[in-house]
Write an enzyme that holds these catalytic residues in place. Structure first.
Site, PDB file in Angstrom:
ATOM      1  N   HIS A   1      -9.230   2.566  -0.599  1.00 54.12           N
ATOM      2  CA  HIS A   1      -8.369   3.693  -0.326  1.00 54.12           C
ATOM      3  C   HIS A   1      -7.700   3.882  -1.619  1.00 54.12           C
ATOM      4  O   HIS A   1      -7.182   2.943  -2.535  1.00 54.12           O
ATOM      5  CB  HIS A   1      -7.323   3.305   0.821  1.00 54.12           C
ATOM      6  CG  HIS A   1      -7.878   3.040   2.258  1.00 54.12           C
ATOM      7  ND1 HIS A   1      -7.543   1.966   2.823  1.00 54.12           N
ATOM      8  CD2 HIS A   1      -8.932   3.395   2.607  1.00 54.12           C
ATOM      9  CE1 HIS A   1      -8.275   1.939   4.157  1.00 54.12           C
ATOM     10  NE2 HIS A   1      -9.444   2.903   4.048  1.00 54.12           N
TER      11      HIS A   1
ATOM     12  N   HIS B   1     -11.404   0.565   3.328  1.00 52.89           N
ATOM     13  CA  HIS B   1     -10.259  -0.358   2.586  1.00 52.89           C
ATOM     14  C   HIS B   1     -10.902  -1.247   1.688  1.00 52.89           C
ATOM     15  O   HIS B   1     -11.985  -2.012   1.884  1.00 52.89           O
ATOM     16  CB  HIS B   1      -9.332  -1.169   3.738  1.00 52.89           C
ATOM     17  CG  HIS B   1      -8.478  -1.919   3.209  1.00 52.89           C
ATOM     18  ND1 HIS B   1      -7.222  -1.405   2.587  1.00 52.89           N
ATOM     19  CD2 HIS B   1      -8.292  -3.295   3.098  1.00 52.89           C
ATOM     20  CE1 HIS B   1      -6.578  -2.476   2.219  1.00 52.89           C
ATOM     21  NE2 HIS B   1      -7.248  -3.797   2.503  1.00 52.89           N
TER      22      HIS B   1
ATOM     23  N   HIS C   1       0.679  -1.247  -0.021  1.00 52.62           N
ATOM     24  CA  HIS C   1      -0.150  -0.021  -0.135  1.00 52.62           C
ATOM     25  C   HIS C   1       0.846   1.385  -0.076  1.00 52.62           C
ATOM     26  O   HIS C   1       2.091   1.392   0.508  1.00 52.62           O
ATOM     27  CB  HIS C   1      -0.877   0.057   1.283  1.00 52.62           C
ATOM     28  CG  HIS C   1      -1.400  -0.989   1.622  1.00 52.62           C
ATOM     29  ND1 HIS C   1      -1.175  -1.780   2.661  1.00 52.62           N
ATOM     30  CD2 HIS C   1      -2.555  -2.010   1.275  1.00 52.62           C
ATOM     31  CE1 HIS C   1      -1.760  -3.020   3.010  1.00 52.62           C
ATOM     32  NE2 HIS C   1      -2.427  -3.113   1.934  1.00 52.62           N
TER      33      HIS C   1
ATOM     34  N   ARG D   1       4.561  -4.683   9.501  1.00 55.82           N
ATOM     35  CA  ARG D   1       5.345  -3.740   8.235  1.00 55.82           C
ATOM     36  C   ARG D   1       6.682  -4.469   8.085  1.00 55.82           C
ATOM     37  O   ARG D   1       7.471  -4.409   8.944  1.00 55.82           O
ATOM     38  CB  ARG D   1       5.449  -2.413   8.366  1.00 55.82           C
ATOM     39  CG  ARG D   1       3.882  -1.994   8.880  1.00 55.82           C
ATOM     40  CD  ARG D   1       3.540  -0.619   9.116  1.00 55.82           C
ATOM     41  NE  ARG D   1       2.275  -0.325   9.287  1.00 55.82           N
ATOM     42  CZ  ARG D   1       1.667   0.964   9.460  1.00 55.82           C
ATOM     43  NH1 ARG D   1       2.468   2.149   8.968  1.00 55.82           N
ATOM     44  NH2 ARG D   1       0.252   0.987   9.603  1.00 55.82           N
TER      45      ARG D   1
ATOM     46  N   HIS E   1      -3.353   3.746   5.638  1.00 54.01           N
ATOM     47  CA  HIS E   1      -3.270   3.718   4.246  1.00 54.01           C
ATOM     48  C   HIS E   1      -3.649   4.990   3.797  1.00 54.01           C
ATOM     49  O   HIS E   1      -4.487   5.864   4.451  1.00 54.01           O
ATOM     50  CB  HIS E   1      -4.139   2.532   3.659  1.00 54.01           C
ATOM     51  CG  HIS E   1      -4.144   1.427   4.074  1.00 54.01           C
ATOM     52  ND1 HIS E   1      -5.015   0.320   3.665  1.00 54.01           N
ATOM     53  CD2 HIS E   1      -2.953   0.897   4.641  1.00 54.01           C
ATOM     54  CE1 HIS E   1      -4.121  -0.912   4.122  1.00 54.01           C
ATOM     55  NE2 HIS E   1      -3.178  -0.393   4.596  1.00 54.01           N
TER      56      HIS E   1
ATOM     57  N   ASP F   1      -4.641   1.827  -1.764  1.00 57.08           N
ATOM     58  CA  ASP F   1      -4.776   0.234  -1.804  1.00 57.08           C
ATOM     59  C   ASP F   1      -4.199  -0.239  -3.126  1.00 57.08           C
ATOM     60  O   ASP F   1      -4.866  -0.222  -4.132  1.00 57.08           O
ATOM     61  CB  ASP F   1      -6.062  -0.047  -1.579  1.00 57.08           C
ATOM     62  CG  ASP F   1      -6.688   0.140  -0.242  1.00 57.08           C
ATOM     63  OD1 ASP F   1      -5.923   0.347   0.822  1.00 57.08           O
ATOM     64  OD2 ASP F   1      -7.741   0.052  -0.036  1.00 57.08           O
TER      65      ASP F   1
ATOM     66  N   HIS G   1       0.977   4.648   2.081  1.00 54.07           N
ATOM     67  CA  HIS G   1       0.672   4.985   3.461  1.00 54.07           C
ATOM     68  C   HIS G   1       0.617   6.520   3.299  1.00 54.07           C
ATOM     69  O   HIS G   1       1.183   7.189   2.753  1.00 54.07           O
ATOM     70  CB  HIS G   1       1.684   4.276   4.631  1.00 54.07           C
ATOM     71  CG  HIS G   1       1.167   3.151   4.505  1.00 54.07           C
ATOM     72  ND1 HIS G   1       0.671   2.566   6.059  1.00 54.07           N
ATOM     73  CD2 HIS G   1       0.909   1.856   3.927  1.00 54.07           C
ATOM     74  CE1 HIS G   1       0.211   1.254   5.892  1.00 54.07           C
ATOM     75  NE2 HIS G   1       0.311   0.838   4.770  1.00 54.07           N
TER      76      HIS G   1
ATOM     77  N   HIS H   1       3.835  -5.489   3.737  1.00 53.58           N
ATOM     78  CA  HIS H   1       3.402  -6.248   4.723  1.00 53.58           C
ATOM     79  C   HIS H   1       3.986  -7.729   5.073  1.00 53.58           C
ATOM     80  O   HIS H   1       4.096  -8.106   4.169  1.00 53.58           O
ATOM     81  CB  HIS H   1       1.828  -6.164   5.170  1.00 53.58           C
ATOM     82  CG  HIS H   1       1.343  -4.833   5.322  1.00 53.58           C
ATOM     83  ND1 HIS H   1       1.193  -4.205   6.565  1.00 53.58           N
ATOM     84  CD2 HIS H   1       1.025  -3.750   4.395  1.00 53.58           C
ATOM     85  CE1 HIS H   1       0.828  -3.057   6.606  1.00 53.58           C
ATOM     86  NE2 HIS H   1       0.760  -2.912   5.098  1.00 53.58           N
TER      87      HIS H   1
HETATM   88 CU    CU Z   1       0.065  -1.037   4.076  1.00 52.94          CU
HETATM   89 ZN    ZN Z   2      -6.409   0.396   2.511  1.00 53.60          ZN
END
Ligand code: CU
Ligand code: ZN
Length: 153
Positions: free
Chosen positions: A82, A73, A47, A139, A65, A85, A49, A122
């Site tokens: 998002h 999400h 993602h 993460r 995010h 995403d 962020h 992640h």
């Molecule tokens: Cu993320």
């Molecule tokens: Zn998201």
């Protein structure tokens, strides 16, 4: 105008993932091209962020995010999701992942601008359902999106 940006991914504390993510201006959005190594085999949530801050050892300083529309999400193919995403990276048995997708909601200017924001890979898979972040776990790598040489790539 910015036509190319890059995030260099560094591992968070206790992890080995590293790589890069290129972002190219495209008629249909921003083309995202990633190569990441040092991952556990399998899917990894991926993602943009909110913050370009990888200073925390666990990467939490990058915030949640990137979500300028304050939506739920979701998967990159979902109508409601998002802006940040991007789905999952898929790492092979050697721990390498390659990713390419043109993200229609990403931009280099305006409220959807990704410049100066963060990129997170992640430890686990984004399930596209759990709120607010797909339950993708800790993460594993963090990078900051900066302006790159326009003629590269
Ligand atoms: Cu993320
Ligand atoms: Zn998201």
């Amino acid at each position: 105008p910015v036509t190319h940006a890059i995030a260099v991914l560094h591992p968070t504390e206790g992890n080995d993932a590293f790589g890069f993510v290129h972002f190219y201006d495209d008629d249909e959005g921003v083309r995202v091209v990633a190569e990441v190594q040092g991952l556990a085999p399998g899917p990894h949530g991926f993602h943009v962020h909110e913050f370009g801050d990888c200073s925390a050892p666990d990467g939490t300083s990058a915030g949640g995010h990137f979500n300028p529309e304050s939506t739920r999400h979701g998967a990159p193919t979902d109508a409601v999701r998002h802006v940040g995403d991007l789905g999952n990276l898929s790492a092979d048995d050697a721990g390498s992942a390659q990713f390419q997708w043109t993200a229609p909601l990403l931009a280099f200017h305006g409220p959807h601008s990704i410049l100066g924001r963060g990129v997170i890979v992640h430890a686990g898979a984004d399930d596209f359902t759990s709120q607010p972040s797909g339950a993708a776990g800790p993460r594993g790598a963090c990078g900051v999106i900066g302006i790159a040489l326009p003629d590269e790539g």
